[in-house]
Design an enzyme around this catalytic site. Structure first.
Site, PDB file in Angstrom:
ATOM      1  N   SER A   9      65.768 149.582 -40.384  1.00  0.00           N
ATOM      2  CA  SER A   9      65.697 148.232 -40.946  1.00  0.00           C
ATOM      3  C   SER A   9      66.963 147.971 -41.742  1.00  0.00           C
ATOM      4  CB  SER A   9      64.489 148.115 -41.870  1.00  0.00           C
ATOM      5  OG  SER A   9      64.675 147.002 -42.719  1.00  0.00           O
ATOM      6  N   HIS A  34      66.204 146.910 -36.390  1.00  0.00           N
ATOM      7  CA  HIS A  34      65.112 146.111 -36.966  1.00  0.00           C
ATOM      8  C   HIS A  34      65.690 145.135 -37.988  1.00  0.00           C
ATOM      9  CE1 HIS A  34      60.850 145.478 -38.103  1.00  0.00           C
ATOM     10  NE2 HIS A  34      61.304 145.371 -39.348  1.00  0.00           N
ATOM     11  N   ASP A  36      64.855 142.117 -40.599  1.00  0.00           N
ATOM     12  CA  ASP A  36      63.795 141.488 -41.388  1.00  0.00           C
ATOM     13  C   ASP A  36      64.211 140.087 -41.817  1.00  0.00           C
ATOM     14  OD1 ASP A  36      61.727 143.532 -41.585  1.00  0.00           O
ATOM     15  OD2 ASP A  36      63.250 144.704 -42.634  1.00  0.00           O
ATOM     16  N   MET A  38      63.199 136.786 -43.775  1.00  0.00           N
ATOM     17  CA  MET A  38      62.290 136.353 -44.853  1.00  0.00           C
ATOM     18  C   MET A  38      62.732 135.004 -45.395  1.00  0.00           C
ATOM     19  SD  MET A  38      61.906 139.920 -46.939  1.00  0.00           S
ATOM     20  CE  MET A  38      61.713 141.498 -46.100  1.00  0.00           C
ATOM     21  N   HIS A  67      61.780 140.883 -36.982  1.00  0.00           N
ATOM     22  CA  HIS A  67      60.499 140.793 -37.682  1.00  0.00           C
ATOM     23  C   HIS A  67      60.518 139.515 -38.507  1.00  0.00           C
ATOM     24  CE1 HIS A  67      57.786 142.859 -40.963  1.00  0.00           C
ATOM     25  NE2 HIS A  67      57.247 141.764 -40.464  1.00  0.00           N
ATOM     26  N   MET A  69      59.198 136.950 -40.954  1.00  0.00           N
ATOM     27  CA  MET A  69      58.293 136.722 -42.087  1.00  0.00           C
ATOM     28  C   MET A  69      58.593 135.342 -42.637  1.00  0.00           C
ATOM     29  SD  MET A  69      58.736 140.551 -43.659  1.00  0.00           S
ATOM     30  CE  MET A  69      60.208 140.877 -42.692  1.00  0.00           C
ATOM     31  N   MET A 138      51.912 147.042 -40.761  1.00  0.00           N
ATOM     32  CA  MET A 138      52.664 147.104 -42.016  1.00  0.00           C
ATOM     33  C   MET A 138      52.021 148.158 -42.920  1.00  0.00           C
ATOM     34  SD  MET A 138      55.169 145.030 -41.769  1.00  0.00           S
ATOM     35  CE  MET A 138      55.804 145.347 -43.420  1.00  0.00           C
ATOM     36  N   ASP A 176      55.835 150.026 -40.101  1.00  0.00           N
ATOM     37  CA  ASP A 176      56.941 149.526 -40.928  1.00  0.00           C
ATOM     38  C   ASP A 176      56.565 149.533 -42.403  1.00  0.00           C
ATOM     39  OD1 ASP A 176      59.162 148.165 -41.907  1.00  0.00           O
ATOM     40  OD2 ASP A 176      58.641 146.231 -41.006  1.00  0.00           O
TER      41      ASP A 176
HETATM   42  C1  DX5 Z   1      59.316 144.994 -45.514  1.00  0.00           C
HETATM   43  C2  DX5 Z   1      60.150 145.096 -44.259  1.00  0.00           C
HETATM   44  C3  DX5 Z   1      60.496 146.487 -43.869  1.00  0.00           C
HETATM   45  C4  DX5 Z   1      61.316 147.233 -44.896  1.00  0.00           C
HETATM   46  C5  DX5 Z   1      61.350 148.686 -44.594  1.00  0.00           C
HETATM   47  O1  DX5 Z   1      58.911 143.680 -45.680  1.00  0.00           O
HETATM   48  O2  DX5 Z   1      59.461 144.516 -43.176  1.00  0.00           O
HETATM   49  O3  DX5 Z   1      61.136 146.497 -42.596  1.00  0.00           O
HETATM   50  O4  DX5 Z   1      62.617 146.742 -44.955  1.00  0.00           O
HETATM   51  O5  DX5 Z   1      62.079 149.319 -45.590  1.00  0.00           O
HETATM   52  P1  DX5 Z   1      61.644 150.722 -46.202  1.00  0.00           P
HETATM   53  O6  DX5 Z   1      61.688 151.699 -45.084  1.00  0.00           O
HETATM   54  O7  DX5 Z   1      62.657 150.967 -47.248  1.00  0.00           O
HETATM   55  O8  DX5 Z   1      60.240 150.542 -46.740  1.00  0.00           O
HETATM   56 ZN    ZN Z   2      60.213 144.826 -41.091  1.00  0.00          ZN
END
Ligand code: DX5
Ligand code: ZN
Length: 219
Positions: A9, A34, A36, A38, A67, A69, A138, A176
């Site tokens: 990620s 990956h 993220d 947001m 991913h 969000m 998650m 994740d």
């Molecule tokens: C959380 C994300 C994850 C996160 C994982 O909302 O979806 O992908 O970045 O990071 P670590 O491995 O540090 O928990």
């Molecule tokens: Zn993620």
């Protein structure tokens, strides 16, 4: 058993040099990147939009595992696909019509994933199984990297694995949040086939990425 996919990620990477970071994890043995996304509304953090995904695309040949969000999510699917997303995973809570959203992702030519938050039950999967390529469990509440793995979610992984195996469904089962060398193998034993890891891969900087990935895999 197939080798689990490692999906670093980039939320845990150095954002001042994202392109280099994506190249570094590609060379270090990652399977997917990956990403993220947001929006500060669906989750309490703001990260990356389609323009950044597009800018990163030339830096790796690996699949971009996006991913999402964000809510609403539907209006942005096309832009993320055009920017280079190969897999797009969505939370059921981020739109009123999950089935339509998953169909739209596939229509755009990407693989469709559904993401279950720690409190989201697995029963909602029942009527979308034919429209799914990936299920993401998650193991933290989404929004931030560096949180602690929620052990209860191992039972959810097992329950989904049993469900997939019962009908011979080929979906990838991804985990994740808070993944480290201690819980990685518990997730695999529970039936996961793809592991996202941010902090555990990016700690120590680029010279450590290959060995961090090996440590996770227990090699
Ligand atoms: C959380 C994300 C994850 C996160 C994982 O909302 O979806 O992908 O970045 O990071 P670590 O491995 O540090 O928990
Ligand atoms: Zn993620």
């Amino acid at each position: 058993m197939t080798t689990p996919l490692i999906c670093p990620s980039i939320l845990a990477s150095d954002f001042s040099k994202l392109g280099e970071e994506v190249r570094a994890i590609t060379e270090a043995g990652a399977d997917w990147v990956h990403i993220d996304v947001m929006d500060g509304h669906f989750v309490p953090n703001i990260t990356i939009g389609p323009d950044v995904v597009k800018a990163l695309r030339p830096h790796s040949h690996l699949p971009f595992d996006v991913h999402l969000m964000i809510a609403p999510v539907d209006p942005y699917l096309e832009a993320f696909r055009a920017a280079g997303a190969d897999i797009m995973s969505v939370h059921p809570e981020s739109g009123a019509h999950l089935h339509r959203t998953l169909r739209q992702i596939r229509t755009l030519g990407a693989k469709a994933g559904v993401v279950l938050n720690p409190a989201t039950p697995i029963e909602g999967l029942e009527w979308i199984m034919d429209d799914l390529d990936l299920i993401l469990v998650m193991s933290v509440n989404p929004g931030f990297g560096g949180q602690s793995f929620i052990d209860d979610q191992l039972r959810k992984i097992e329950a989904i694995r049993a469900k997939l195996d019962r009908v011979g469904h080929p979906a990838i089962l991804q985990v994740d949040g808070g993944v480290n060398d201690k819980n990685y193998h518990k997730c695999i034993a529970a039936g996961a086939t793809a592991m996202v890891a941010g902090t555990a891969v990016f700690k120590g900087g680029p010279s450590m990425y290959a060995s961090n990935i090996k440590t996770l895999k227990g090699l």
